[in-house]
Design a protein around this motif. Structure first.
Motif, PDB file in Angstrom:
ATOM      1  N   ASP A  65      25.482  48.496  13.479  1.00  0.00           N
ATOM      2  CA  ASP A  65      24.235  49.089  13.965  1.00  0.00           C
ATOM      3  C   ASP A  65      23.231  48.059  14.473  1.00  0.00           C
ATOM      4  N   LEU A  66      23.193  46.896  13.853  1.00  0.00           N
ATOM      5  CA  LEU A  66      22.208  45.894  14.266  1.00  0.00           C
ATOM      6  C   LEU A  66      22.503  45.329  15.646  1.00  0.00           C
ATOM      7  N   LEU A  67      23.792  45.165  15.935  1.00  0.00           N
ATOM      8  CA  LEU A  67      24.155  44.602  17.230  1.00  0.00           C
ATOM      9  C   LEU A  67      24.458  45.682  18.258  1.00  0.00           C
ATOM     10  N   GLY A  68      24.565  46.945  17.802  1.00  0.00           N
ATOM     11  CA  GLY A  68      24.837  48.037  18.735  1.00  0.00           C
ATOM     12  C   GLY A  68      26.256  48.034  19.257  1.00  0.00           C
ATOM     13  N   GLY A  69      27.137  47.352  18.604  1.00  0.00           N
ATOM     14  CA  GLY A  69      28.509  47.296  19.091  1.00  0.00           C
ATOM     15  C   GLY A  69      29.495  47.852  18.086  1.00  0.00           C
ATOM     16  N   ILE A  70      30.721  47.847  18.474  1.00  0.00           N
ATOM     17  CA  ILE A  70      31.796  48.317  17.605  1.00  0.00           C
ATOM     18  C   ILE A  70      32.780  47.178  17.456  1.00  0.00           C
ATOM     19  N   GLY A  71      33.191  46.942  16.219  1.00  0.00           N
ATOM     20  CA  GLY A  71      34.118  45.854  15.965  1.00  0.00           C
ATOM     21  C   GLY A  71      35.368  46.350  15.259  1.00  0.00           C
ATOM     22  N   LEU A  72      36.248  45.432  14.988  1.00  0.00           N
ATOM     23  CA  LEU A  72      37.509  45.775  14.345  1.00  0.00           C
ATOM     24  C   LEU A  72      37.907  44.645  13.415  1.00  0.00           C
ATOM     25  N   ASP A  73      38.216  45.004  12.198  1.00  0.00           N
ATOM     26  CA  ASP A  73      38.796  44.044  11.269  1.00  0.00           C
ATOM     27  C   ASP A  73      40.288  44.023  11.596  1.00  0.00           C
ATOM     28  N   ARG A  74      40.685  43.126  12.488  1.00  0.00           N
ATOM     29  CA  ARG A  74      42.048  43.098  13.034  1.00  0.00           C
ATOM     30  C   ARG A  74      43.114  42.940  11.960  1.00  0.00           C
ATOM     31  N   ALA A  75      42.902  42.015  11.048  1.00  0.00           N
ATOM     32  CA  ALA A  75      43.913  41.783  10.003  1.00  0.00           C
ATOM     33  C   ALA A  75      44.079  43.023   9.126  1.00  0.00           C
ATOM     34  N   ALA A  76      42.969  43.648   8.765  1.00  0.00           N
ATOM     35  CA  ALA A  76      43.039  44.843   7.925  1.00  0.00           C
ATOM     36  C   ALA A  76      43.678  46.009   8.682  1.00  0.00           C
ATOM     37  N   ALA A  77      43.401  46.116   9.976  1.00  0.00           N
ATOM     38  CA  ALA A  77      43.977  47.200  10.779  1.00  0.00           C
ATOM     39  C   ALA A  77      45.491  47.058  10.879  1.00  0.00           C
ATOM     40  N   VAL A  78      45.963  45.857  11.170  1.00  0.00           N
ATOM     41  CA  VAL A  78      47.408  45.619  11.257  1.00  0.00           C
ATOM     42  C   VAL A  78      48.063  45.843   9.900  1.00  0.00           C
ATOM     43  N   ALA A  79      47.417  45.361   8.836  1.00  0.00           N
ATOM     44  CA  ALA A  79      47.971  45.533   7.493  1.00  0.00           C
ATOM     45  C   ALA A  79      48.048  47.011   7.116  1.00  0.00           C
ATOM     46  N   ALA A  80      47.020  47.794   7.449  1.00  0.00           N
ATOM     47  CA  ALA A  80      47.009  49.223   7.119  1.00  0.00           C
ATOM     48  C   ALA A  80      48.116  49.968   7.862  1.00  0.00           C
ATOM     49  N   ALA A  81      48.270  49.695   9.153  1.00  0.00           N
ATOM     50  CA  ALA A  81      49.310  50.363   9.931  1.00  0.00           C
ATOM     51  C   ALA A  81      50.699  49.950   9.451  1.00  0.00           C
ATOM     52  N   SER A  82      50.884  48.664   9.191  1.00  0.00           N
ATOM     53  CA  SER A  82      52.184  48.178   8.711  1.00  0.00           C
ATOM     54  C   SER A  82      52.514  48.763   7.346  1.00  0.00           C
ATOM     55  N   SER A  83      51.513  48.875   6.489  1.00  0.00           N
ATOM     56  CA  SER A  83      51.711  49.457   5.171  1.00  0.00           C
ATOM     57  C   SER A  83      52.129  50.923   5.280  1.00  0.00           C
ATOM     58  N   TYR A  84      51.482  51.661   6.187  1.00  0.00           N
ATOM     59  CA  TYR A  84      51.851  53.068   6.372  1.00  0.00           C
ATOM     60  C   TYR A  84      53.311  53.173   6.820  1.00  0.00           C
ATOM     61  N   LEU A  85      53.700  52.366   7.794  1.00  0.00           N
ATOM     62  CA  LEU A  85      55.071  52.421   8.298  1.00  0.00           C
ATOM     63  C   LEU A  85      56.074  52.077   7.203  1.00  0.00           C
ATOM     64  N   LYS A  86      55.742  51.090   6.391  1.00  0.00           N
ATOM     65  CA  LYS A  86      56.639  50.695   5.304  1.00  0.00           C
ATOM     66  C   LYS A  86      56.797  51.829   4.296  1.00  0.00           C
ATOM     67  N   GLN A  87      55.689  52.462   3.925  1.00  0.00           N
ATOM     68  CA  GLN A  87      55.745  53.568   2.966  1.00  0.00           C
ATOM     69  C   GLN A  87      56.510  54.763   3.529  1.00  0.00           C
ATOM     70  N   ALA A  88      56.423  54.974   4.834  1.00  0.00           N
ATOM     71  CA  ALA A  88      57.124  56.089   5.477  1.00  0.00           C
ATOM     72  C   ALA A  88      58.595  55.766   5.733  1.00  0.00           C
ATOM     73  N   GLY A  89      58.976  54.499   5.557  1.00  0.00           N
ATOM     74  CA  GLY A  89      60.357  54.107   5.813  1.00  0.00           C
ATOM     75  C   GLY A  89      60.713  54.073   7.291  1.00  0.00           C
TER      76      GLY A  89
END
Length: 136
Positions: A65-89
């Motif tokens: 909100d302070l900078l008015g932009g949108i960011g991404l925690d890249r490492a956490a995003a990749v880890a979350a998606a990879s974790s989902y795929l692993k759990q789904a097999g």
């Protein structure tokens, strides 16, 4: 003098051959329909897994909100998606390029009927993307 004729001797077994050919064609048709359905299931499973993994990655988009932009925690995003795929097999990859998270997946299903002719499995591929932007 008695003459014997063989009527229809050239057609002996013609019905058996026709029935055999029709049976093989029917089995092939059943195989294509059944195993074709497995192919569709594999594609749907791959697409659904890619979409869910992309959503999991997208949950790590942060608003600043302070900078008015949108960011991404890249490492956490990749880890979350990879974790989902692993759990789904599901086998897949997660890539972040610029403002886009792309999840690509691949699943395989064993065939039943097509294995008779050497096709032991069918593969489904899926892909989903999440765009990081102001309209989220």
């Amino acid at each position: 003098m008695t003459r014997q004729t063989r009527s229809g001797s050239g057609e002996r077994g013609a019905v058996s051959l026709a029935v055999t050919v029709l049976a093989i064609a029917l089995i092939a048709l059943i195989g294509l329909v059944h195993d074709g359905g497995l192919k569709v299931q594999a594609m749907q499973r791959a697409d659904n897994a890619a979409a869910e993994a992309a959503r999991a990655a997208g949950q790590h988009i942060t608003g600043n909100d302070l900078l008015g932009g949108i960011g991404l925690d890249r490492a956490a995003a990749v880890a979350a998606a990879s974790s989902y795929l692993k759990q789904a097999g599901i086998h897949g990859t997660v890539a972040i390029s610029g403002d886009t998270i792309t999840v690509t997946t691949q699943t395989t299903e064993p065939t039943v009927w097509l294995s008779i002719i050497g096709v032991s499995s069918v593969t489904g591929r899926g892909q989903a993307t999440v765009r990081i932007g102001e309209d989220i």
